[in-house]
Write a protein that holds these residues in place. Structure first.
Motif, PDB file in Angstrom:
ATOM      1  N   VAL A   1       0.470  -0.995  -0.397  1.00  0.00           N
ATOM      2  CA  VAL A   1       0.041   0.234   0.103  1.00  0.00           C
ATOM      3  C   VAL A   1       0.965   1.898   0.456  1.00  0.00           C
ATOM      4  CG1 VAL A   1      -1.367   1.229   1.320  1.00  0.00           C
ATOM      5  CG2 VAL A   1      -1.621  -1.171   1.086  1.00  0.00           C
ATOM      6  N   GLN A   2       0.523   2.043  -0.981  1.00  0.00           N
ATOM      7  CA  GLN A   2       1.371   3.033  -0.676  1.00  0.00           C
ATOM      8  C   GLN A   2       0.304   4.627  -0.743  1.00  0.00           C
ATOM      9  OE1 GLN A   2       4.595   3.991  -3.504  1.00  0.00           O
ATOM     10  NE2 GLN A   2       4.972   1.701  -3.292  1.00  0.00           N
ATOM     11  N   CYS A   3      -0.014   5.141  -2.134  1.00  0.00           N
ATOM     12  CA  CYS A   3      -1.122   5.955  -1.815  1.00  0.00           C
ATOM     13  C   CYS A   3      -2.409   5.736  -0.924  1.00  0.00           C
ATOM     14  CB  CYS A   3      -1.128   6.740  -2.720  1.00  0.00           C
ATOM     15  SG  CYS A   3      -2.571   6.273  -4.608  1.00  0.00           S
ATOM     16  N   GLY A   4      -2.569   4.392  -1.468  1.00  0.00           N
ATOM     17  CA  GLY A   4      -3.614   3.269  -1.439  1.00  0.00           C
ATOM     18  C   GLY A   4      -5.139   3.518  -1.879  1.00  0.00           C
ATOM     19  N   PHE A   5      -5.413   4.429  -3.149  1.00  0.00           N
ATOM     20  CA  PHE A   5      -6.502   4.696  -3.938  1.00  0.00           C
ATOM     21  C   PHE A   5      -6.688   3.098  -4.510  1.00  0.00           C
ATOM     22  CE2 PHE A   5      -8.529   6.540  -7.367  1.00  0.00           C
ATOM     23  CZ  PHE A   5      -8.935   6.998  -7.079  1.00  0.00           C
ATOM     24  N   CYS A   6      -5.877   2.385  -5.532  1.00  0.00           N
ATOM     25  CA  CYS A   6      -6.044   1.209  -6.067  1.00  0.00           C
ATOM     26  C   CYS A   6      -6.158   0.468  -4.339  1.00  0.00           C
ATOM     27  CB  CYS A   6      -5.003   0.509  -6.360  1.00  0.00           C
ATOM     28  SG  CYS A   6      -3.118  -0.060  -5.494  1.00  0.00           S
ATOM     29  N   THR A   7      -6.430   0.507  -3.776  1.00  0.00           N
ATOM     30  CA  THR A   7      -6.367  -0.752  -2.126  1.00  0.00           C
ATOM     31  C   THR A   7      -7.073  -1.409  -2.143  1.00  0.00           C
ATOM     32  OG1 THR A   7      -4.148   0.047  -2.044  1.00  0.00           O
ATOM     33  CG2 THR A   7      -4.690  -2.115  -0.290  1.00  0.00           C
TER      34      THR A   7
ATOM     35  N   LEU B   1      -5.790  -0.850 -12.031  1.00  0.00           N
ATOM     36  CA  LEU B   1      -4.319  -0.057 -11.973  1.00  0.00           C
ATOM     37  C   LEU B   1      -3.614   0.563 -11.246  1.00  0.00           C
ATOM     38  CD1 LEU B   1      -5.327   1.986 -15.459  1.00  0.00           C
ATOM     39  CD2 LEU B   1      -4.081  -0.492 -14.845  1.00  0.00           C
ATOM     40  N   CYS B   2      -2.473  -0.129 -10.605  1.00  0.00           N
ATOM     41  CA  CYS B   2      -2.137   0.681  -9.575  1.00  0.00           C
ATOM     42  C   CYS B   2      -0.975   2.097 -10.187  1.00  0.00           C
ATOM     43  CB  CYS B   2      -1.373  -0.313  -8.638  1.00  0.00           C
ATOM     44  SG  CYS B   2      -0.482   0.512  -7.038  1.00  0.00           S
ATOM     45  N   ARG B   3      -1.084   2.967 -10.101  1.00  0.00           N
ATOM     46  CA  ARG B   3       0.351   4.299  -9.406  1.00  0.00           C
ATOM     47  C   ARG B   3       1.399   4.275  -9.538  1.00  0.00           C
ATOM     48  NH1 ARG B   3      -1.490   7.772 -14.406  1.00  0.00           N
ATOM     49  NH2 ARG B   3      -3.159   6.677 -15.163  1.00  0.00           N
ATOM     50  N   CYS B   4       1.720   3.088  -8.310  1.00  0.00           N
ATOM     51  CA  CYS B   4       2.452   3.717  -6.866  1.00  0.00           C
ATOM     52  C   CYS B   4       3.472   2.327  -6.976  1.00  0.00           C
ATOM     53  CB  CYS B   4       2.041   3.781  -5.871  1.00  0.00           C
ATOM     54  SG  CYS B   4       0.392   5.207  -5.511  1.00  0.00           S
ATOM     55  N   THR B   5       2.943   1.079  -6.874  1.00  0.00           N
ATOM     56  CA  THR B   5       4.287   0.377  -5.860  1.00  0.00           C
ATOM     57  C   THR B   5       4.402  -0.794  -7.299  1.00  0.00           C
ATOM     58  OG1 THR B   5       1.918  -1.529  -6.630  1.00  0.00           O
ATOM     59  CG2 THR B   5       1.928  -0.253  -4.858  1.00  0.00           C
ATOM     60  N   GLY B   6       4.082  -0.941  -8.497  1.00  0.00           N
ATOM     61  CA  GLY B   6       4.845  -1.447  -9.852  1.00  0.00           C
ATOM     62  C   GLY B   6       4.321  -2.801  -9.212  1.00  0.00           C
TER      63      GLY B   6
HETATM   64  S1  FES Z   1      -1.186   2.304  -4.139  1.00  0.00           S
HETATM   65 FE1  FES Z   1      -0.784   4.013  -5.078  1.00  0.00          FE
HETATM   66  S2  FES Z   1      -2.228   3.493  -6.623  1.00  0.00           S
HETATM   67 FE2  FES Z   1      -1.575   1.848  -5.809  1.00  0.00          FE
END
Ligand code: FES
Ligand code: FES
Length: 157
Positions: free
Chosen positions: A95-101, A131-136
Motif C-alpha cells: 500500500v502506498q497512496c492506497g487509491f487502488c487498494t 491499475l496501481c500508479r505506485c507499487t509496481g
Molecule cells: S498504491 Fe497508489 S495507486 Fe496503488
C-alpha cells in the motif's frame, strides 16, 4: 424508486434515482473506500463484490443491486480488526497512496475464495484489470500470495 439490498451484511431499503450509479450510491452511504478513478470501467478503483463477484461499481446503476449482496472493504475489516487480506497488504508493503487498494483487495478476495493456492501468474491475471500508479505490482502479488498462505493455514476468519 425504492430498492433493497444487503450492504456489508446490513439490509438497506432506500430511495434511488434509477440512473444513479452504484459507485455514487455507495459513497452516499458512507463507503469512502469506493474510488472513482476513471468512471469508464478501466481502472478498477471502484470495485465491489456483488454476490461474491468483483464488479466495477461505476458501470452499474443502483437498481441492478436490487435483492443482491454487496460488499465493500468496510465489510471486510476495520483499522482495529483488519481482515487477513488487509493485514497481508500492510505487512507486504503493498500500500502506498492506497487509491487502488480497496479494489485490489476485493479482486484478491474473489480469487482466494475460488482458489486458495493461486500461482503468481494467476494472481497477476486476477489483478490485471486493476491499475496501481505506485507499487509496481510486485508487492501486491506478494501480499495476495501471503494472504493465500494464511488462508491455507486456517488463519482467515
Ligand atoms: S498504491 Fe497508489 S495507486 Fe496503488
Ligand atoms: S472508476 Fe470504475 S473502473 Fe475506474
Amino acid at each position: 424508486m425504492k430498492i433493497s439490498f444487503e450492504l456489508n451484511g446490513e439490509l438497506k431499503y432506500l430511495e434511488v434515482d434509477p440512473g444513479e450509479r452504484l459507485a455514487a450510491l455507495l459513497r452516499r452511504l458512507g463507503m469512502k473506500s469506493i474510488k472513482e478513478g476513471c468512471g469508464t470501467g478501466d481502472c478498477g478503483a471502484c470495485t465491489v463484490l456483488v454476490d461474491g463477484r468483483a464488479v466495477r461499481s461505476c458501470l452499474m446503476v443502483a437498481p441492478q443491486v436490487q435483492g443482491r449482496r454487496v460488499m465493500t472493504v468496510e465489510g471486510l475489516g476495520t483499522l482495529d480488526d483488519p481482515h487477513p487480506l488487509q493485514r497481508a497488504f500492510l505487512d507486504s508493503g503493498a500500500v502506498q497512496c492506497g487509491f487502488c487498494t480497496p479494489g485490489m483487495i476485493l479482486v484478491a478476495h474473489e480469487l482466494l475464495t475460488r482458489n486458495s493456492s493461486p500461482t503468481p501468474d494467476q494472481v497477476r491475471e486476477a489483478i490485471s484489470g486493476n491499475l496501481c500508479r505506485c507499487t509496481g505490482y510486485v508487492k501486491i502479488v506478494d501480499a495476495v500470495l501471503l494472504a493465500a498462505r494464511w488462508k491455507r493455514e486456517g488463519k482467515w476468519r
